[in-house]
Design a protein around this motif. Structure first.
Motif, PDB file in Angstrom:
ATOM      1  N   ARG A  63      15.209  11.827 -12.110  1.00 53.08           N
ATOM      2  CA  ARG A  63      15.300  12.038 -10.668  1.00 53.08           C
ATOM      3  C   ARG A  63      15.423  13.527 -10.331  1.00 53.08           C
ATOM      4  O   ARG A  63      14.828  14.002  -9.352  1.00 53.08           O
ATOM      5  CB  ARG A  63      16.508  11.303 -10.084  1.00 53.08           C
ATOM      6  CG  ARG A  63      16.647  11.519  -8.583  1.00 53.08           C
ATOM      7  CD  ARG A  63      17.639  10.567  -7.935  1.00 53.08           C
ATOM      8  NE  ARG A  63      18.975  10.763  -8.387  1.00 53.08           N
ATOM      9  CZ  ARG A  63      19.881  11.554  -7.792  1.00 53.08           C
ATOM     10  NH1 ARG A  63      19.559  12.190  -6.685  1.00 53.08           N
ATOM     11  NH2 ARG A  63      21.085  11.685  -8.280  1.00 53.08           N
ATOM     12  N   GLU A 112      14.214  15.995 -11.836  1.00 48.39           N
ATOM     13  CA  GLU A 112      12.956  16.686 -12.145  1.00 48.39           C
ATOM     14  C   GLU A 112      13.207  18.021 -12.856  1.00 48.39           C
ATOM     15  O   GLU A 112      14.178  18.691 -12.601  1.00 48.39           O
ATOM     16  CB  GLU A 112      12.127  16.956 -10.880  1.00 48.39           C
ATOM     17  CG  GLU A 112      11.674  15.675 -10.219  1.00 48.39           C
ATOM     18  CD  GLU A 112      11.039  15.902  -8.843  1.00 48.39           C
ATOM     19  OE1 GLU A 112      10.735  17.048  -8.511  1.00 48.39           O
ATOM     20  OE2 GLU A 112      10.866  14.906  -8.121  1.00 48.39           O
ATOM     21  N   ASP A 143       6.136  10.509 -11.331  1.00 52.12           N
ATOM     22  CA  ASP A 143       7.416  11.015 -10.856  1.00 52.12           C
ATOM     23  C   ASP A 143       8.422   9.862 -10.786  1.00 52.12           C
ATOM     24  O   ASP A 143       8.111   8.720 -11.116  1.00 52.12           O
ATOM     25  CB  ASP A 143       7.270  11.803  -9.548  1.00 52.12           C
ATOM     26  CG  ASP A 143       7.000  10.939  -8.348  1.00 52.12           C
ATOM     27  OD1 ASP A 143       7.047   9.711  -8.455  1.00 52.12           O
ATOM     28  OD2 ASP A 143       6.741  11.519  -7.278  1.00 52.12           O
ATOM     29  N   PHE A 144       9.609  10.181 -10.356  1.00 53.25           N
ATOM     30  CA  PHE A 144      10.702   9.214 -10.416  1.00 53.25           C
ATOM     31  C   PHE A 144      10.445   7.997  -9.515  1.00 53.25           C
ATOM     32  O   PHE A 144      11.045   6.938  -9.702  1.00 53.25           O
ATOM     33  CB  PHE A 144      12.008   9.915 -10.022  1.00 53.25           C
ATOM     34  CG  PHE A 144      13.238   9.095 -10.224  1.00 53.25           C
ATOM     35  CD1 PHE A 144      13.622   8.662 -11.492  1.00 53.25           C
ATOM     36  CD2 PHE A 144      14.043   8.731  -9.138  1.00 53.25           C
ATOM     37  CE1 PHE A 144      14.778   7.903 -11.677  1.00 53.25           C
ATOM     38  CE2 PHE A 144      15.192   7.973  -9.312  1.00 53.25           C
ATOM     39  CZ  PHE A 144      15.558   7.552 -10.589  1.00 53.25           C
ATOM     40  N   LEU A 145       9.541   8.148  -8.559  1.00 52.09           N
ATOM     41  CA  LEU A 145       9.230   7.009  -7.673  1.00 52.09           C
ATOM     42  C   LEU A 145       8.610   5.849  -8.453  1.00 52.09           C
ATOM     43  O   LEU A 145       8.633   4.716  -7.993  1.00 52.09           O
ATOM     44  CB  LEU A 145       8.281   7.457  -6.556  1.00 52.09           C
ATOM     45  CG  LEU A 145       8.845   8.519  -5.616  1.00 52.09           C
ATOM     46  CD1 LEU A 145       7.796   8.927  -4.591  1.00 52.09           C
ATOM     47  CD2 LEU A 145      10.105   8.024  -4.918  1.00 52.09           C
ATOM     48  N   ARG A 148       9.623   4.789 -11.309  1.00 55.54           N
ATOM     49  CA  ARG A 148      10.615   4.228 -12.244  1.00 55.54           C
ATOM     50  C   ARG A 148      10.644   2.709 -12.141  1.00 55.54           C
ATOM     51  O   ARG A 148      10.371   2.154 -11.069  1.00 55.54           O
ATOM     52  CB  ARG A 148      11.992   4.789 -11.930  1.00 55.54           C
ATOM     53  CG  ARG A 148      12.567   4.270 -10.602  1.00 55.54           C
ATOM     54  CD  ARG A 148      13.695   5.137 -10.121  1.00 55.54           C
ATOM     55  NE  ARG A 148      14.251   4.678  -8.846  1.00 55.54           N
ATOM     56  CZ  ARG A 148      13.681   4.863  -7.663  1.00 55.54           C
ATOM     57  NH1 ARG A 148      12.523   5.498  -7.550  1.00 55.54           N
ATOM     58  NH2 ARG A 148      14.264   4.417  -6.564  1.00 55.54           N
ATOM     59  N   ARG A 169      16.615   3.733 -13.489  1.00 54.92           N
ATOM     60  CA  ARG A 169      17.089   3.510 -12.111  1.00 54.92           C
ATOM     61  C   ARG A 169      18.604   3.666 -12.023  1.00 54.92           C
ATOM     62  O   ARG A 169      19.122   4.261 -11.079  1.00 54.92           O
ATOM     63  CB  ARG A 169      16.704   2.113 -11.627  1.00 54.92           C
ATOM     64  CG  ARG A 169      15.227   1.951 -11.361  1.00 54.92           C
ATOM     65  CD  ARG A 169      14.767   0.515 -11.332  1.00 54.92           C
ATOM     66  NE  ARG A 169      15.480  -0.323 -10.369  1.00 54.92           N
ATOM     67  CZ  ARG A 169      15.125  -1.567 -10.068  1.00 54.92           C
ATOM     68  NH1 ARG A 169      14.062  -2.123 -10.648  1.00 54.92           N
ATOM     69  NH2 ARG A 169      15.817  -2.257  -9.192  1.00 54.92           N
ATOM     70  N   GLN A 170      19.304   3.080 -12.989  1.00 52.34           N
ATOM     71  CA  GLN A 170      20.767   3.146 -12.966  1.00 52.34           C
ATOM     72  C   GLN A 170      21.257   4.514 -13.458  1.00 52.34           C
ATOM     73  O   GLN A 170      22.160   5.109 -12.867  1.00 52.34           O
ATOM     74  CB  GLN A 170      21.361   2.038 -13.847  1.00 52.34           C
ATOM     75  CG  GLN A 170      20.754   0.655 -13.627  1.00 52.34           C
ATOM     76  CD  GLN A 170      20.710   0.225 -12.168  1.00 52.34           C
ATOM     77  OE1 GLN A 170      21.586   0.575 -11.364  1.00 52.34           O
ATOM     78  NE2 GLN A 170      19.659  -0.504 -11.798  1.00 52.34           N
ATOM     79  N   SER A 176      21.051   7.291 -10.952  1.00 53.41           N
ATOM     80  CA  SER A 176      21.494   7.018  -9.577  1.00 53.41           C
ATOM     81  C   SER A 176      22.553   8.031  -9.136  1.00 53.41           C
ATOM     82  O   SER A 176      23.237   8.617  -9.959  1.00 53.41           O
ATOM     83  CB  SER A 176      22.012   5.586  -9.475  1.00 53.41           C
ATOM     84  OG  SER A 176      23.171   5.434 -10.262  1.00 53.41           O
ATOM     85  N   PRO A 177      22.644   8.267  -7.821  1.00 54.98           N
ATOM     86  CA  PRO A 177      23.573   9.281  -7.305  1.00 54.98           C
ATOM     87  C   PRO A 177      24.998   9.004  -7.778  1.00 54.98           C
ATOM     88  O   PRO A 177      25.473   7.875  -7.697  1.00 54.98           O
ATOM     89  CB  PRO A 177      23.472   9.112  -5.786  1.00 54.98           C
ATOM     90  CG  PRO A 177      22.161   8.459  -5.540  1.00 54.98           C
ATOM     91  CD  PRO A 177      21.902   7.592  -6.729  1.00 54.98           C
ATOM     92  N   GLY A 178      25.659  10.019  -8.250  1.00 52.21           N
ATOM     93  CA  GLY A 178      27.015   9.861  -8.745  1.00 52.21           C
ATOM     94  C   GLY A 178      27.031   9.631 -10.250  1.00 52.21           C
ATOM     95  O   GLY A 178      28.004   9.947 -10.913  1.00 52.21           O
ATOM     96  N   ILE A 179      25.945   9.047 -10.776  1.00 51.21           N
ATOM     97  CA  ILE A 179      25.806   8.909 -12.229  1.00 51.21           C
ATOM     98  C   ILE A 179      25.039  10.148 -12.727  1.00 51.21           C
ATOM     99  O   ILE A 179      25.529  10.893 -13.551  1.00 51.21           O
ATOM    100  CB  ILE A 179      25.041   7.616 -12.609  1.00 51.21           C
ATOM    101  CG1 ILE A 179      25.746   6.370 -12.045  1.00 51.21           C
ATOM    102  CG2 ILE A 179      24.887   7.537 -14.122  1.00 51.21           C
ATOM    103  CD1 ILE A 179      27.102   6.062 -12.645  1.00 51.21           C
TER     104      ILE A 179
END
Lengths: 428, 428, 428
Positions: free
Chosen positions: C255, C257, C280-282, C284, C289-290, C293-296
């Protein structure tokens, strides 16, 4: 409402505006019939930065008569005939002497040019080049019944308070005599945009500051009074002008480039599939010159239809009521509304749970997984919004990333926020 | 002056230079007739970083005679015949033994190559491949009357003090025997560039440090003595070399890329409409290798005509006085002068008034506004300079932004500064 | 070894896996015969972020019989026939009632689809559309002898400790029933990649964390247990999947990049001249995905052959042992090995001497300088490595700069480090 905007242009068309004077006052009073405008005045002689507010100028009559006593150039027939800020004058002269005060457009011989001389005492008349060529030797009688004396510069201001102190700034100008696209279209679209914002006041996030000022000296005057407040609060702004032609949407970037208003406007134009011309700040031509100047640094762009100077009737008597269409005015208004809606809703969010949430729990998602559910575009949008809601990217960025109109995401975002899966980041 | 530069090349051509020795001293003395050079020496054995200054090398005579006693390879006819730093030798040998010490260019059979062996004791001769092929069996007499002993490495230095302690660094090399483009053209252009700077000493903003050094070991020696001073003060520099051909201007970037000297040189070449080849740092070939090395990190580029290695006569006897032209040398000098002028005047300014100043007050601007005045290019330049003089962008940036040669803006900028509308920012 | 990987796929193919259950246990035990795996379990009902570990699902038998008592759909013949997580059921019904529980692929009528309903209680069968169309009116007997009750989610973990606490993270999934490319190819390549890493344990710089987890819920479970450790230590990672087809290498970016794993993988694919598709990450589709993810925010990419969803047999009974080849599996393994080798050796170095070192002293370099030695590519590489070893650029950056495969530089770099001319920078 479509006809309303055009009718406002029509109503304002005959008034002889300049950077000061009764024409400006009458114009603002007319707008005040539509929106609650504060009309303010600043005395002649006031210092505004490197400038001084000039004397107030008014005209009762102005003409050139030929030997037979016939008014061959008559301010009362078209206020463009008289150079803006012409000093009072009365006298008789030969054709040669007269010609030193005549302005024409040899390459557009059927149009009267628009000429001003605000800061140097001067007088003169503008006329069609074809008429000029036909002038005969003889003695001409010139009369300019104008006054130029200590008075006031007049402007209008409307502040619509939203929840935030942060402001969106809209500026339009009110100093051109009878020209429909440049300037009345901008003025009329701004008035109806203000009316629309007033109707949504309860839900506005940002505060809107909308001003109607004489170009340059009016903008500078306003800046000299409100510079610090504006620098602190304005996050985006537009100079609204030239919105009356059916040509392509044209956008002049802010000096800083890639600011919020640049990103929003380009996104809106691209995704609403308008024919578009993008101009960098070098193409600026109106009060964005002042708002973006060093030390002021307001991020103010300008969204137009065909850019000023880009249509042959610009600054001539050809810029009249036949050039401007109700349809163009309406489309321009709608586009401005969409830009402001995007600014209003373009928040930055952060996901509140680690990993992807269990979307089926919230009825956002399929429960039985097949090949088909894997290809569902709305579910992909949901996943993508969640993936990029990391507190660093605003919705506009996300929409650009996934190549969707941002307004297509607002519903999903609101649902996600409602379920508590994302929360707004306060970039304070 | 055009002929002067060429004449200097011509005068220096016969001298047998190497990285040490009397040829270097004679070369520097010749330059000292043009500019006041400090000639300095460093003893053999001095440690310079990872290197050691080698013994000093001088040659009185060197030849190969055939059985008839005829000098068939004669250092006195062309100093390229002898490998640089050949040790003293005297002996007789067969053709086969001799061939182990002969160097030729089979693909350029009529040219003598340039070969050196500075740090490994060795001797050898270079000759045309056609001559080599015609050598007959027999006994050859070889004599190399050279000396290689404790001595000195010699270089020249000129510091021209400007108002600022910040320095522009110019380096050229003086260690190649008779080759006109690489190296004498660079040396001669540097000498006349120094002369020009001396003539403008009173008005120089920056201090100029100009050195004439043997390549590699000389540059390293200079760095080992002045590293800290150079790192503190040098803001831009050039290795001046290969300036004598009429080929395209060629520029090798600094390692850091996009430094001031890179921006200036590219701007100058683009706007002076020279045929240009741009090379990145990977194409470096001279002392910019040392100046840009990690830990040294000086922003030094190299502006040439056809790049070293880019013309077939490079490092051969074909690089002679017929290859180099007075016209090329002059153009190179002029281009260097323009680059330095741009560096000198490339300041950063900040506007002193808010908003646009009232330009007509200062006679910068029209007073009667018509369609035509709105299209005046000089007035647009003025507005643009003022708009971008925000304390963050130097004139070069502004010139690139508005696509003008920066030297076309110097007059306007000086006028604006004189009127007090902009002031220089001290990025100190 | 080539056949070994394929044989592992073959051995695992018949097992009925799901996100929980004995099929997962049997799969992990089979892998444990190759590498020392820690098999761990987490009870049903455990909260993992926004999710809950579901009940454990096992199936003994499942079928649909026609009126003649013949099993026309039989789980024992192909485990894809039964929808994943089908609840126990027994009953007789008309064709119309049965059809509400049947899933087919009308556009691929000879393939059985793969369908699951993990979190909504449901049962159903999947079959070829051609068979579906031929079903006759009548009474059908349905039996699903499954159990769905409090149990455990099972996963495998192997940590191979290197010298650094920094970790490379490899994740593959183990929850699909009989499908060879998606998923067994990934699982088998991961097992043999782990075996290879174990064989090089003594020389590993980084620690390798390799997990075999049920997709989504397993990855989330692992994250919920190890999030803080992973966020602190993981510098790069891959989801290993779809490595069994001979199609182009396909890489899904992280994500963020341009992270290390993105740079390494693209470099490896480019320089090993593989046919490559970059996504690109889209794009995935698996546990990246996990991980991203934001925060991870773990920098985890995914290197595949033909991307999931990019081949027509994806998620159907066509994804079988004939689709996957030993050759493809081997190439995928080799490419992963090369990527990991590059990560292992991609250090940042800084030159230890000022200026260029005297390379001939170290036998890195020619001693007699001719035109030819100036063009030596290996010597140019040496000079370039030294020039860019400035403590700010890693080897990968340097390799990209000089357009060489980074593995072609490792030997030179090791030699330079050995001679003490460069030293590793500890970016700690």
């Amino acid at each position: 409402m479509t006809e309303d905007i055009y009718n406002l242009v029509k109503k304002l068309f005959p008034i002889c505006r300049s950077i000061t004077g009764d024409g400006v006052r009458e114009t603002l009073q007319t707008i005040k019939e539509i929106i609650p405008l504060d009309i303010k005045e600043v005395p002649s002689g006031t210092k505004v930065f490197d400038w001084t507010v000039p004397d107030e100028w008014n005209v009762r009559d102005a003409y050139v008569k030929d030997e037979s006593g016939k008014r061959i150039i008559d301010f009362k027939k078209c206020n463009l005939h008289l150079i803006g800020y012409s000093v009072p004058f009365e006298g008789r002269m030969s054709l040669a002497e007269l010609k030193e005060h005549l302005y024409t457009l040899p390459e557009q011989p059927e149009l009267i040019p628009y000429v001003t001389s605000y800061y140097k005492k001067h007088w003169g008349f503008c006329l069609k080049h074809n008429q000029y060529k036909a002038l005969k030797e003889g003695t001409y009688e010139v009369k300019i019944d104008s006054s130029l004396k200590q008075g006031r510069l007049t402007y209008g201001e409307l502040v619509i308070e939203g929840q935030s102190e942060k402001e969106i700034f809209l500026s339009t100008y009110i100093c051109h005599p009878s020209m429909a696209n440049n300037e009345l279209s901008g003025l009329a679209v701004t008035a109806y945009l203000a009316k629309y914002l007033l109707s949504k006041k309860q839900t506005l996030n940002y505060t809107y500051r909308i001003i109607f000022v004489p170009e340059t000296i009016g903008a500078l005057t306003y800046l000299s009074l409100h510079k610090d407040h504006l620098k602190k609060n304005v996050i985006a702004g537009y100079v609204v002008t030239c919105t009356g032609l059916e040509g392509p949407f044209s956008y002049v970037h802010t000096r800083a480039e890639n600011t919020l208003v640049d990103r929003v406007t380009i996104h809106v134009l691209r995704h609403s599939k308008k024919e578009t011309r993008l101009y960098d700040f070098l193409s600026r031509g109106s009060d964005e010159r002042q708002y973006n100047s060093p030390g002021i640094d307001l991020p103010v762009g300008s969204l137009m239809r065909t850019i000023y100077g880009g249509y042959p009737e610009y600054h001539t008597s050809g810029d009249n009521l036949e050039l401007v269409t109700a349809q163009a005015l309406k489309e321009s208004l709608e586009t401005y509304k969409l830009c402001l809606e995007v600014i209003e809703k373009n928040h930055t969010y952060v996901a509140t749970v680690f990993g992807e949430p269990m979307l089926s729990k919230y009825r956002f998602y399929h429960t039985v997984s097949t090949l088909e559910t894997g290809r569902n575009a709305k579910e992909a949008d949901l996943r993508n919004i969640l993936a990029y809601c990391d507190g660093n990217h605003d919705l506009l960025w996300i929409a650009d990333k996934i190549n969707r109109p941002v307004w297509g995401l607002f519903g999903l975002v609101d649902s996600l926020a409602e379920k508590g899966l994302i929360s707004k980041v306060n970039h304070g």
